[in-house]
Motif scaffolding. Structure first.
Motif, PDB file in Angstrom:
ATOM      1  N   ALA A  30       0.853  -1.194   0.000  1.00  0.00           N
ATOM      2  CA  ALA A  30       0.000   0.000   0.000  1.00  0.00           C
ATOM      3  C   ALA A  30       0.888   1.243   0.000  1.00  0.00           C
ATOM      4  O   ALA A  30       1.969   1.251   0.593  1.00  0.00           O
ATOM      5  CB  ALA A  30      -0.912   0.009   1.218  1.00  0.00           C
ATOM      6  N   ALA A  31       0.407   2.257  -0.680  1.00  0.00           N
ATOM      7  CA  ALA A  31       1.080   3.554  -0.664  1.00  0.00           C
ATOM      8  C   ALA A  31      -0.001   4.614  -0.586  1.00  0.00           C
ATOM      9  O   ALA A  31      -1.071   4.466  -1.179  1.00  0.00           O
ATOM     10  CB  ALA A  31       1.930   3.743  -1.913  1.00  0.00           C
ATOM     11  N   LEU A  32       0.281   5.638   0.172  1.00  0.00           N
ATOM     12  CA  LEU A  32      -0.659   6.756   0.258  1.00  0.00           C
ATOM     13  C   LEU A  32       0.099   8.054   0.224  1.00  0.00           C
ATOM     14  O   LEU A  32       1.277   8.117   0.561  1.00  0.00           O
ATOM     15  CB  LEU A  32      -1.538   6.627   1.505  1.00  0.00           C
ATOM     16  CG  LEU A  32      -0.870   6.580   2.872  1.00  0.00           C
ATOM     17  CD1 LEU A  32      -0.599   7.980   3.405  1.00  0.00           C
ATOM     18  CD2 LEU A  32      -1.740   5.803   3.823  1.00  0.00           C
ATOM     19  N   ARG A  33      -0.586   9.062  -0.235  1.00  0.00           N
ATOM     20  CA  ARG A  33       0.005  10.394  -0.281  1.00  0.00           C
ATOM     21  C   ARG A  33      -0.605  11.221   0.831  1.00  0.00           C
ATOM     22  O   ARG A  33      -1.827  11.324   0.958  1.00  0.00           O
ATOM     23  CB  ARG A  33      -0.271  11.066  -1.632  1.00  0.00           C
ATOM     24  CG  ARG A  33       0.402  12.438  -1.761  1.00  0.00           C
ATOM     25  CD  ARG A  33       0.212  13.053  -3.128  1.00  0.00           C
ATOM     26  NE  ARG A  33       0.588  12.172  -4.220  1.00  0.00           N
ATOM     27  CZ  ARG A  33       1.843  11.878  -4.581  1.00  0.00           C
ATOM     28  NH1 ARG A  33       2.855  12.395  -3.919  1.00  0.00           N
ATOM     29  NH2 ARG A  33       2.072  11.079  -5.610  1.00  0.00           N
ATOM     30  N   GLY A  34       0.276  11.794   1.653  1.00  0.00           N
ATOM     31  CA  GLY A  34      -0.178  12.708   2.689  1.00  0.00           C
ATOM     32  C   GLY A  34      -0.479  14.068   2.081  1.00  0.00           C
ATOM     33  O   GLY A  34      -0.101  14.353   0.935  1.00  0.00           O
ATOM     34  N   GLU A  69       2.086  13.519  10.016  1.00  0.00           N
ATOM     35  CA  GLU A  69       0.937  13.896   9.189  1.00  0.00           C
ATOM     36  C   GLU A  69      -0.307  13.139   9.630  1.00  0.00           C
ATOM     37  O   GLU A  69      -0.215  12.012  10.107  1.00  0.00           O
ATOM     38  CB  GLU A  69       1.196  13.576   7.718  1.00  0.00           C
ATOM     39  CG  GLU A  69       2.162  14.535   7.063  1.00  0.00           C
ATOM     40  CD  GLU A  69       1.994  14.562   5.556  1.00  0.00           C
ATOM     41  OE1 GLU A  69       0.921  14.983   5.074  1.00  0.00           O
ATOM     42  OE2 GLU A  69       2.938  14.158   4.870  1.00  0.00           O
ATOM     43  N   THR A  70      -1.459  13.755   9.433  1.00  0.00           N
ATOM     44  CA  THR A  70      -2.720  13.103   9.806  1.00  0.00           C
ATOM     45  C   THR A  70      -3.798  13.212   8.733  1.00  0.00           C
ATOM     46  O   THR A  70      -4.954  12.939   9.001  1.00  0.00           O
ATOM     47  CB  THR A  70      -3.265  13.687  11.130  1.00  0.00           C
ATOM     48  OG1 THR A  70      -3.433  15.096  10.973  1.00  0.00           O
ATOM     49  CG2 THR A  70      -2.347  13.378  12.296  1.00  0.00           C
ATOM     50  N   GLU A  71      -3.406  13.579   7.521  1.00  0.00           N
ATOM     51  CA  GLU A  71      -4.386  13.640   6.435  1.00  0.00           C
ATOM     52  C   GLU A  71      -3.808  12.991   5.191  1.00  0.00           C
ATOM     53  O   GLU A  71      -2.710  13.341   4.757  1.00  0.00           O
ATOM     54  CB  GLU A  71      -4.783  15.081   6.109  1.00  0.00           C
ATOM     55  CG  GLU A  71      -5.837  15.152   5.026  1.00  0.00           C
ATOM     56  CD  GLU A  71      -6.233  16.570   4.634  1.00  0.00           C
ATOM     57  OE1 GLU A  71      -7.089  16.689   3.741  1.00  0.00           O
ATOM     58  OE2 GLU A  71      -5.692  17.534   5.190  1.00  0.00           O
ATOM     59  N   LEU A  72      -4.562  12.044   4.614  1.00  0.00           N
ATOM     60  CA  LEU A  72      -4.139  11.424   3.368  1.00  0.00           C
ATOM     61  C   LEU A  72      -5.029  11.921   2.244  1.00  0.00           C
ATOM     62  O   LEU A  72      -6.198  12.241   2.460  1.00  0.00           O
ATOM     63  CB  LEU A  72      -4.138   9.900   3.475  1.00  0.00           C
ATOM     64  CG  LEU A  72      -5.446   9.190   3.820  1.00  0.00           C
ATOM     65  CD1 LEU A  72      -6.246   8.876   2.574  1.00  0.00           C
ATOM     66  CD2 LEU A  72      -5.141   7.904   4.564  1.00  0.00           C
ATOM     67  N   PHE A  98      -8.488   9.167   8.361  1.00  0.00           N
ATOM     68  CA  PHE A  98      -7.455  10.103   7.923  1.00  0.00           C
ATOM     69  C   PHE A  98      -7.691  10.703   6.540  1.00  0.00           C
ATOM     70  O   PHE A  98      -6.912  11.553   6.111  1.00  0.00           O
ATOM     71  CB  PHE A  98      -6.087   9.411   7.960  1.00  0.00           C
ATOM     72  CG  PHE A  98      -5.678   9.021   9.352  1.00  0.00           C
ATOM     73  CD1 PHE A  98      -5.178   9.955  10.232  1.00  0.00           C
ATOM     74  CD2 PHE A  98      -5.836   7.721   9.791  1.00  0.00           C
ATOM     75  CE1 PHE A  98      -4.824   9.612  11.527  1.00  0.00           C
ATOM     76  CE2 PHE A  98      -5.484   7.349  11.081  1.00  0.00           C
ATOM     77  CZ  PHE A  98      -4.975   8.305  11.954  1.00  0.00           C
ATOM     78  N   GLY A  99      -8.743  10.268   5.847  1.00  0.00           N
ATOM     79  CA  GLY A  99      -9.022  10.799   4.517  1.00  0.00           C
ATOM     80  C   GLY A  99     -10.489  11.120   4.341  1.00  0.00           C
ATOM     81  O   GLY A  99     -11.350  10.467   4.924  1.00  0.00           O
ATOM     82  N   ARG A 100     -10.767  12.103   3.540  1.00  0.00           N
ATOM     83  CA  ARG A 100     -12.154  12.487   3.250  1.00  0.00           C
ATOM     84  C   ARG A 100     -12.804  11.447   2.336  1.00  0.00           C
ATOM     85  O   ARG A 100     -12.128  10.677   1.663  1.00  0.00           O
ATOM     86  CB  ARG A 100     -12.184  13.857   2.579  1.00  0.00           C
ATOM     87  CG  ARG A 100     -11.621  14.955   3.444  1.00  0.00           C
ATOM     88  CD  ARG A 100     -11.523  16.246   2.642  1.00  0.00           C
ATOM     89  NE  ARG A 100     -10.726  17.216   3.347  1.00  0.00           N
ATOM     90  CZ  ARG A 100     -11.250  18.278   3.970  1.00  0.00           C
ATOM     91  NH1 ARG A 100     -12.544  18.497   3.927  1.00  0.00           N
ATOM     92  NH2 ARG A 100     -10.459  19.127   4.603  1.00  0.00           N
TER      93      ARG A 100
END
Length: 139
Positions: A30-34, A69-72, A98-100
């Motif tokens: 898995a990969a996510l962008r902050g 960070e706390t938003e992806l 952590f994401g909308r």
């Protein structure tokens, strides 16, 4: 494909190879962008004492939070499966924390299949802090 999905797919594919899966042999990356633009990666880590392992999505979220960070803003998950594998229920809730709802999620297979969705589509009717607002006022 969402604009930054290719970069996230590459990062998820690379980290998938580091998965520790001696029991299931089912590697997930898995990969996510902050919100800062930084890419965070995670892979699944099994433990002989099921279900004490860690999902790839949870690992990537933990890396993001550990970095401050706390938003992806985007997510990609890849596995060697006939169809794109959605996150488990617990990871769907973690992503929603952590994401909308409109955050794009790309689910991929190592054979090249893709499914583009969003956090909101993966977890409709999610439990959120808004559900606890009354409890906080009544104390």
């Amino acid at each position: 494909m969402p604009p930054d999905a290719a970069q996230l797919l590459s990062a998820a594919t690379e980290v998938r190879e580091n998965a520790y899966v001696p029991y299931s042999h089912f590697k997930v990356g898995a990969a996510l962008r902050g919100a800062s633009g930084t890419v965070y990666r995670g892979c699944n880590v099994e433990n002989v004492a099921y279900p004490e392992g860690t999902c790839a999505e949870a690992g990537a979220i933990a890396a993001m939070v550990a970095a401050g960070e706390t938003e992806l803003v985007a997510v990609c998950v890849i596995a060697d499966s006939p169809d794109p594998v959605p996150p488990c229920g617990g990871c769907r809730q973690k992503l929603a924390e952590f994401g909308r709802a409109e955050v794009p999620v790309t689910l991929a297979t190592t054979a090249g299949r893709r499914l583009h969705t969003t956090i909101g589509e993966l977890l409709p009717g999610s439990f959120s802090v808004a559900h606890m607002a009354h409890a906080a006022r009544s104390e």
